[in-house]
Design a protein around this motif. Sequence first.
Motif: not given
Length: 173
Positions: A109, A136, A162, A166
């Motif tokens: 991500i 994401g 994203g 995350i």
Amino acid sequence: MANTTFDGPVRSKNGFINIGPGMTKALTANTTLTVNDHAGRILLTQDADGIFTLPSIVTTADSASAGPGSDPNNLNNIGASFYFYVDTLATDVQIVTDGTDKFTGAAMIAVDDGAKKAFFPGASNDVLSMNGTTKGGIVGSVVQVTAIEAAQYLVHNTLLLGSGSIETPFSDT
């Protein structure tokens, strides 16, 4: 052209070119994927909260006496790959297995501030979720999964876009 079944290796010294309008499939609602209709194609996720269920991995082999590849009706789907492209911002998109099959591999991500992190599924994880932010699923995200052996879907060549802090996209049903 109809489906053609070959017994034995097929060799091409100049490759195969998969092109045409049938190479993409729009996923506009919850969908149970099939090898015939979805494997090897680019799957455009156009349902912000869609649930896309991968087919059960089948490892049935031909009988040893008949030789490899002798049964054109063999349902073995090892090697089937599914390519997901996020075409509509995800709010709760899920790629799920049948519950018996699990994910292995990794998903990366990345966010627009340069942060990125790889996440590895746990042994019991059978759901990959995208929420358009921390897990994401921003338009342009890509996920590839391939049946590699009994009960194992490999997550690879994956880049989820994203925002925010995350976190892992993997979980259990």
